[in-house]
Design a protein around this motif. Structure first.
Motif, PDB file in Angstrom:
ATOM      1  N   HIS A  99     -77.355  -7.099  37.311  1.00  0.00           N
ATOM      2  CA  HIS A  99     -76.808  -6.580  38.643  1.00  0.00           C
ATOM      3  C   HIS A  99     -77.463  -5.190  38.761  1.00  0.00           C
ATOM      4  O   HIS A  99     -77.715  -4.611  37.646  1.00  0.00           O
ATOM      5  CB  HIS A  99     -75.308  -6.208  38.300  1.00  0.00           C
ATOM      6  N   PHE A 154     -68.390  -9.916  34.965  1.00  0.00           N
ATOM      7  CA  PHE A 154     -66.977  -9.752  35.507  1.00  0.00           C
ATOM      8  C   PHE A 154     -66.045 -10.641  34.641  1.00  0.00           C
ATOM      9  O   PHE A 154     -64.732 -10.584  34.753  1.00  0.00           O
ATOM     10  CB  PHE A 154     -67.161  -9.965  37.036  1.00  0.00           C
ATOM     11  N   LYS A 175     -62.454 -19.393  35.539  1.00  0.00           N
ATOM     12  CA  LYS A 175     -63.327 -18.277  35.333  1.00  0.00           C
ATOM     13  C   LYS A 175     -62.061 -17.093  35.249  1.00  0.00           C
ATOM     14  O   LYS A 175     -60.946 -16.986  35.794  1.00  0.00           O
ATOM     15  CB  LYS A 175     -63.897 -17.779  36.601  1.00  0.00           C
ATOM     16  N   ASP A 271     -75.541 -12.564  45.981  1.00  0.00           N
ATOM     17  CA  ASP A 271     -75.852 -12.530  44.722  1.00  0.00           C
ATOM     18  C   ASP A 271     -76.449 -13.733  44.263  1.00  0.00           C
ATOM     19  O   ASP A 271     -76.195 -14.439  43.265  1.00  0.00           O
ATOM     20  CB  ASP A 271     -74.824 -12.111  43.721  1.00  0.00           C
ATOM     21  N   ASP A 292     -69.571 -18.200  42.126  1.00  0.00           N
ATOM     22  CA  ASP A 292     -69.906 -16.915  42.110  1.00  0.00           C
ATOM     23  C   ASP A 292     -69.650 -15.896  43.545  1.00  0.00           C
ATOM     24  O   ASP A 292     -70.933 -15.464  43.858  1.00  0.00           O
ATOM     25  CB  ASP A 292     -71.035 -16.325  41.479  1.00  0.00           C
ATOM     26  N   GLY A 294     -68.442 -13.122  43.764  1.00  0.00           N
ATOM     27  CA  GLY A 294     -67.777 -12.147  43.420  1.00  0.00           C
ATOM     28  C   GLY A 294     -68.219 -10.847  44.005  1.00  0.00           C
ATOM     29  O   GLY A 294     -67.902  -9.721  44.279  1.00  0.00           O
TER      30      GLY A 294
HETATM   31 CA   LIG Z   1     -70.333 -12.387  39.860  1.00  0.00          CA
END
Ligand SMILES: [Ca+2]
Ligand SMILES: Nc1ncnc2c1ncn2[C@@H]1O[C@H](COP(=O)(O)OP(=O)(O)OP(=O)(O)O)[C@@H](O)[C@H]1O
Ligand SMILES: [Ca+2]
Ligand SMILES: [Ca+2]
Length: 595
Positions: A99, A154, A175, A271, A292, A294
């Motif tokens: 990231h 995360f 998760k 992402d 994901d 997120g």
């Molecule tokens: Ca993520």
């Protein structure tokens, strides 16, 4: 947590070949093998800092510029190509993406160090953060946890089983996101949004199915469908980095299909990378699922975002410039496709700022093996996703109709882009509309395939026309909770003038073409030339410089500039004027007309 590395990481170690001289360390949060270079989030204890340019050759780029760009990225003129002669392997094969540091700092509240993220150092006092989410508290009673199946920055993900109800004995994935790691309000909001997004988008064939969200004092648990086939990244590595073109197409079609769905719903993923696509089973022809959310967000059609988030290898130039929308995801799909087709990354450097510089300034390499043996359609496809000008990039739906992927039996989804373009057309001046109509008459089959499919999705009336009602119905037929949350339908209010009139296919073509995209097409010169001929017979007219400046919304200081656009022989637009007028002006602020 943080001690378990799991099989996923091990396989990445085997496939990883970041750079010849790189030492590897395992980061303390156990996420993945990382090379010990400044690209890391910190340094291993007692390791002296390296210079920001660890390469054995001098960097051609100035460092540490004071610009709105992320640190180390300077906005100097474009280089033509990556300096590949310096590398033995110009672009190492794919490895897990990291990231962007700035986005991690923002989310985790601290500059991540080597090792587990310090939990006590948030930007706000822990006590003031509300970490109750309103999710069910009975996780243990409903589900049984199994072994860990994956890990990210995360959270970590375990397999599991339902204990009762519909889901009894049903395999699940969970998760687990530690509340201790949520040290900022942003981090908490991110988790809330991730659950909301997953829940509202769940149901699409290529998107992970959401089941439930629970919480206790320590964790949030996102319960979802279990994918047994592993990450796309691992499959790319298992194949030595490269996919045969036909296999790559099958992957890219699924990626585009699910991303076009997210985009229509007003969701930007932000992402997209091979780690975030999972195969449902180990079969070669298994379906893919996007996971994901997120870093994802809801976005209105006319909205621009400015947070820098994502993973460095996959980040679009306009994200680094802090003004972006859905096209940023398309860039990431371009990076993924490039990797699938040649086994290397299009933009690579040893440091994060080095990656950013190549993203902003260099063109990917299409010369080395295996590119010469790649189909010209495949190459054109990637180039039209990896265009640095986001306005020139194809949308996900357009990409699905690109000759490389075209398949007449495929169902083409509705594209939010046509709403944006038709809206702009409805607000355009009569002269501009006339120019677009002339240009539309010169479109080639490549563009018409997409336009016809979109027009059909609007469900034309018996007489072959559409009006606002058709646009409304088509959108509502695709509505989910996500679309309501992202307020996509507000765009219909700006199309009101279409309530009182009909639009036939010919005019729809004029309304739904994007000049910037067409300019990126190989056949642009021919299309523009033929379009101008139509314009000469049915749209061109005498125009003064003053009038032209008003059309373009620029002031008197631009008059000199505009003189070339008008023919002295008859006072009408020249070919140059026609194409420039269609392109629109981005004259310097000094030329802008005060409003
Ligand atoms: Ca993520
Ligand atoms: N439904 C699932 N079935 C099987 N494995 C999964 C599932 N969801 C996640 N995983 C595994 O767990 C890993 C981490 O999950 P996820 O990407 O959601 O976490 P993250 O912490 O947000 O990751 P990142 O560091 O990319 O932000 C995935 O890459 C995948 O290997
Ligand atoms: Ca991961
Ligand atoms: Ca992930």
């Amino acid at each position: 947590m943080g001690q378990c590395y799991g099989k996923v990481n091990q396989s990445k170690l085997n496939g990883e070949e970041e750079a010849n001289t790189t030492t590897y360390v395992v980061s303390g949060d156990g996420n993945q093998i990382q090379p010990l270079t400044p690209v890391n989030y910190g340094r291993a204890k007692n390791t002296p800092a390296r210079s920001s340019n660890p390469s054995p050759w001098p960097s051609p780029f100035p460092h540490g510029s004071a610009s709105p760009l992320p640190s180390g990225v300077s906005p100097s003129p474009a280089r033509t190509s990556t300096p590949r002669r310096f590398f033995r392997r110009p672009f190492p094969p794919p490895s897990p993406a990291k990231h962007i540091k700035a986005s991690l700092i923002k989310r985790l509240g601290v500059k991540p160090k080597e090792g587990p993220i310090p939990e006590e150092r948030g930007t706000e006092p822990e006590q003031s953060l509300d970490k109750s989410f309103g999710y069910g508290k009975n996780f243990g009673a409903k589900y049984e946890l199994g072994k860990e199946v994956g890990r990210g920055h995360f959270g970590h993900t375990c397999s599991g089983r339902g204990k009762k109800g519909d889901i009894k004995d049903h395999p699940i994935a969970v998760k687990i996101i530690s509340k201790a790691k949520m040290t900022t309000a942003i981090a908490i909001e991110d988790v809330r949004r991730e659950v909301k997004l997953l829940k509202s988008l769940s149901g699409h064939k290529y998107l992970i199915k959401y089941y439930d969200a629970c919480e206790d004092a320590n964790n949030v648990y996102i319960v979802m469908e279990l994918c047994d086939g592993g990450e796309l990244l691992d499959r790319i590595l298992a194949r030595g980095g490269k996919y045969p073109e036909d296999d790559a197409k099958a992957i890219v079609v699924q990626i585009l299909t699910v991303v076009s769905f997210c985009h229509l719903q007003g969701v930007v993923h932000r992402d997209l990378k091979p780690e975030n696509f999972l195969f449902t089973s180990s079969r070669e022809d298994s379906d893919l699922k996007l996971i994901d959310f997120g870093l994802s967000d809801f976005i209105r059609p006319d909205e621009r975002l400015n947070y820098i988030v994502g993973s460095a290898y996959y980040v679009a130039p306009e994200v680094l410039h802090r003004s972006y929308s859905l096209e940023a995801d398309i860039w990431s799909i371009g990076v993924i496709t490039y990797i699938l087709l040649c086994g290397s990354r299009p933009f690579w450097a040893r440091t994060e700022s080095g990656i950013f510089r190549t993203v902003l300034r260099t063109e990917p390499n299409y010369d080395d093996v295996p590119w010469p043996s790649c189909s010209s359609e495949g190459k054109d496809f990637v180039k039209r996703l990896l265009n640095k000008d986001y306005r020139k990039r194809m949308s996900a739906v357009q990409a699905l109709t690109h000759p490389w992927l075209r398949d007449d039996s495929r169902v083409i989804p509705l594209d939010i882009l046509i709403y944006k373009l038709v809206k702009a057309y409805l607000h355009a001046t009569p002269l501009r509309r006339a120019a677009l109509k002339a240009l539309a008459k010169a479109l080639t089959e490549n563009e018409l395939v997409y336009l016809r499919a979109q027009f059909m999705l609007l469900g034309p009336n018996k007489d072959g026309s559409v009006s606002l009602e058709n646009f409304k119905t088509a959108l509502m037929q695709n509505a989910t909770d996500a679309m309501r949350e992202s307020r996509v339908t507000e765009i219909l209010h700006t199309m009101e003038s279409l309530a009182y009139r009909k639009m036939y296919f010919e005019e729809f073509c004029a309304a739904a073409i994007s000049i910037h995209q067409l300019e990126a097409v190989d056949a642009w010169e021919e299309i523009a030339t033929a379009g101008f001929q139509h314009f000469e017979t049915e749209g061109n007219r005498v125009i003064t410089i003053e009038e032209l400046a008003r059309e373009l919304n620029v002031g008197a200081s631009a008059y000199g500039h505009l003189r070339d656009w008008v023919r002295s022989s008859d006072g009408k637009l020249s070919y140059l004027g026609f194409t420039k007028f269609l392109h629109g002006v981005t004259l310097r602020a000094a030329h802008a007309r005060p409003r």
